[in-house]
Write an enzyme that holds these catalytic residues in place. Structure first.
Site, PDB file in Angstrom:
ATOM      1  N   ASP A  93       3.383  -9.220 -13.365  1.00 11.66           N
ATOM      2  CA  ASP A  93       4.036 -10.492 -13.667  1.00 11.66           C
ATOM      3  C   ASP A  93       2.970 -11.509 -14.058  1.00 11.66           C
ATOM      4  O   ASP A  93       1.774 -11.279 -13.890  1.00 11.66           O
ATOM      5  CB  ASP A  93       4.894 -10.964 -12.500  1.00 11.66           C
ATOM      6  CG  ASP A  93       4.088 -11.359 -11.273  1.00 11.66           C
ATOM      7  OD1 ASP A  93       2.845 -11.372 -11.350  1.00 11.66           O
ATOM      8  OD2 ASP A  93       4.700 -11.636 -10.232  1.00 11.66           O
ATOM      9  N   GLY A  96       4.205 -16.857 -13.249  1.00  8.79           N
ATOM     10  CA  GLY A  96       5.195 -17.913 -13.440  1.00  8.79           C
ATOM     11  C   GLY A  96       6.086 -18.135 -12.234  1.00  8.79           C
ATOM     12  O   GLY A  96       6.476 -19.270 -11.946  1.00  8.79           O
ATOM     13  N   ASP A 271      12.823  -5.118 -10.505  1.00  7.08           N
ATOM     14  CA  ASP A 271      11.812  -5.103  -9.442  1.00  7.08           C
ATOM     15  C   ASP A 271      12.317  -5.973  -8.312  1.00  7.08           C
ATOM     16  O   ASP A 271      13.092  -6.907  -8.528  1.00  7.08           O
ATOM     17  CB  ASP A 271      10.463  -5.642  -9.932  1.00  7.08           C
ATOM     18  CG  ASP A 271      10.439  -7.165  -9.964  1.00  7.08           C
ATOM     19  OD1 ASP A 271       9.972  -7.781  -8.979  1.00  7.08           O
ATOM     20  OD2 ASP A 271      10.927  -7.756 -10.946  1.00  7.08           O
ATOM     21  N   CYS A 309      21.116  11.258   2.498  1.00  4.77           N
ATOM     22  CA  CYS A 309      19.773  11.129   1.923  1.00  4.77           C
ATOM     23  C   CYS A 309      18.928  12.364   2.237  1.00  4.77           C
ATOM     24  O   CYS A 309      18.931  12.858   3.372  1.00  4.77           O
ATOM     25  CB  CYS A 309      19.092   9.878   2.475  1.00  4.77           C
ATOM     26  SG  CYS A 309      17.420   9.601   1.855  1.00  4.77           S
ATOM     27  N   CYS A 311      15.551  12.377   1.738  1.00  2.26           N
ATOM     28  CA  CYS A 311      14.146  11.967   1.759  1.00  2.26           C
ATOM     29  C   CYS A 311      13.431  12.582   2.955  1.00  2.26           C
ATOM     30  O   CYS A 311      14.067  13.021   3.925  1.00  2.26           O
ATOM     31  CB  CYS A 311      14.036  10.447   1.787  1.00  2.26           C
ATOM     32  SG  CYS A 311      14.268   9.682   3.414  1.00  2.26           S
ATOM     33  N   CYS A 314      14.566  11.086   6.409  1.00  2.00           N
ATOM     34  CA  CYS A 314      15.878  11.501   6.908  1.00  2.00           C
ATOM     35  C   CYS A 314      15.873  12.966   7.317  1.00  2.00           C
ATOM     36  O   CYS A 314      16.600  13.368   8.233  1.00  2.00           O
ATOM     37  CB  CYS A 314      16.945  11.243   5.845  1.00  2.00           C
ATOM     38  SG  CYS A 314      17.306   9.484   5.628  1.00  2.00           S
ATOM     39  N   HIS A 340      11.714   5.568   3.318  1.00  6.89           N
ATOM     40  CA  HIS A 340      13.141   5.860   3.123  1.00  6.89           C
ATOM     41  C   HIS A 340      13.771   4.894   2.128  1.00  6.89           C
ATOM     42  O   HIS A 340      14.522   5.309   1.228  1.00  6.89           O
ATOM     43  CB  HIS A 340      13.907   5.780   4.453  1.00  6.89           C
ATOM     44  CG  HIS A 340      15.387   5.650   4.238  1.00  6.89           C
ATOM     45  ND1 HIS A 340      16.186   6.727   3.928  1.00  6.89           N
ATOM     46  CD2 HIS A 340      16.198   4.554   4.234  1.00  6.89           C
ATOM     47  CE1 HIS A 340      17.435   6.307   3.749  1.00  6.89           C
ATOM     48  NE2 HIS A 340      17.461   4.997   3.943  1.00  6.89           N
TER      49      HIS A 340
END
Length: 376
Positions: A93, A96, A271, A309, A311, A314, A340
């Site tokens: 970024d 700003g 984002d 999930c 992941c 999990c 996670h």
């Protein structure tokens, strides 16, 4: 050699699009969510784990890296990618946002913004030219134009003046970017549409940016307290004012249901600090809505954070264990909760891409919102 920057749309479903951005450091599948790496780190997660979660690109922060450790130092150490151990694209970024969020410490003029560091009180000036120079020194793959962000609650006169100044700064940013510098052959530059919630102001901003010409275009000035209904009202017209053949990036968004609604309205990139910040404070995102793992009801819950999930968190640990870690302020708790959440966000983006490709974004979004609100 891979292209500097190309954007292709593979499928559409209504206003929603799925495709890819190709850059020399890698491909970014869209819609894409960029984890935020403010200070050269996605907090509490190693770069390899961010990548394993499915992220193609992360975000770095010009303001914070300028102050510490310094853009020139990072450049001497090989650039931001080498410094933090991330070999995929990085978007930076422009600084700003901090112009608004740290407004009590800033003085704005046509030349730029002078401010006192929140770290030590030292004075600095950030102009369009200096912002681009810093992003070049960092080795950013996608450089953002410098803009002036004001709250959507500002008066119409303040909003119009900030939009007009942002467009003048956009031209100066583009000129500075075209002047070359480190990594000039690899980077792209995005302009930022401003205009608060006002459709004519947004149109003026879009027209000015298109006249200047950018590789992609961001919708700025939202997710600053206006509420989801107002944000979606703006997104009903703002993306369509921008070129259809360029990526559209909604800055600072957001909650999972914000992202789903924005994708339906034609946004390609996002984002937000939510998945990492929430993880560090004990909040987990699940398909049936967010949960606070600190709550006593999880103390003996042997189930996973989210049964839907897959992941590593999990699969490997229970809610009871995570409850213990977070309540005990153990570092591992913040790490696992954040990991996670990053998987949850990246899985959501993958599901959105698939739903668009299969022409079922409306039914997917309806089902997601119903489940996320706990209405199953």
């Amino acid at each position: 050699m891979a292209p500097r920057f190309t954007f292709s749309i593979a499928a559409t479903d209504g206003a929603a699009r799925t495709g890819a951005i190709a850059m020399r450091r890698g491909e970014i599948r869209t819609p894409a969510f960029m984890p935020v790496g403010t200070a050269a780190t996605v907090k509490a997660v190693k770069p390899a784990d961010v990548r394993a979660a499915g992220a193609d690109i992360i975000l770095g922060n010009t303001y914070h890296l300028m102050l510490r450790p310094g853009a020139e130092r990072i450049a001497r150490l090989g650039g931001l990618h080498a410094f933090m151990g991330w070999d995929q694209p990085i978007l930076t970024d422009s600084g700003g946002y901090q112009v608004m969020s740290l407004s009590d410490l800033t003085t704005r003029t046509e030349d730029g913004v002078t401010f006192k560091s929140h770290l030590d009180g030292s004075r600095h000036t950030l102009s369009p030219e200096r912002s681009i120079e810093i992003q070049r020194l960092l080795g950013s793959d996608i450089v953002m134009a410098f803009d002036e962000l004001v709250p959507t609650t500002s008066t119409p006169e303040v909003q119009a003046a900030a939009m007009a100044r942002s467009m003048r700064w956009a031209k100066r940013s583009r000129d500075a970017f075209d002047g070359g510098g480190p990594h000039a052959e690899d980077a792209a530059i995005f302009g930022i549409q401003q205009g608060a919630l006002d459709e004519p102001l947004r149109r003026q901003s879009a027209d000015a940016l298109i006249d200047i010409g950018f590789d992609g275009y961001a919708v700025g000035g939202l997710a600053v307290g206006e509420g989801q209904d107002a944000m979606f009202g703006c997104l009903d017209f703002a993306p369509g004012q921008l070129p259809a053949d360029k990526p559209r990036y909604l800055m600072g968004v957001g909650k999972p249901d914000d992202i789903v609604g924005a994708v339906e309205r034609g946004i390609d990139m996002f984002d937000c600090v939510l998945p990492t910040r929430s993880g560090r404070t004990g909040q987990a995102f699940t398909r049936t809505g967010p949960i606070n793992i600190r709550n006593a009801r999880f103390a003996e819950d042997q189930g996973p954070l989210d049964p839907a999930c897959a992941c590593p968190v999990c699969v490997g640990w229970s809610r009871a264990y995570l409850h213990h870690l977070v309540r005990s302020a153990e570092i591992l708790g913040a790490m696992l909760m954040t990991e996670h959440n990053l998987w949850f966000y990246q899985t959501l983006m993958s599901d959105l891409r698939t739903a668009i490709a299969e022409k079922r974004i409306a039914s997917f979004a309806h089902a997601f919102r119903k489940a996320y609100a706990g209405e199953q």
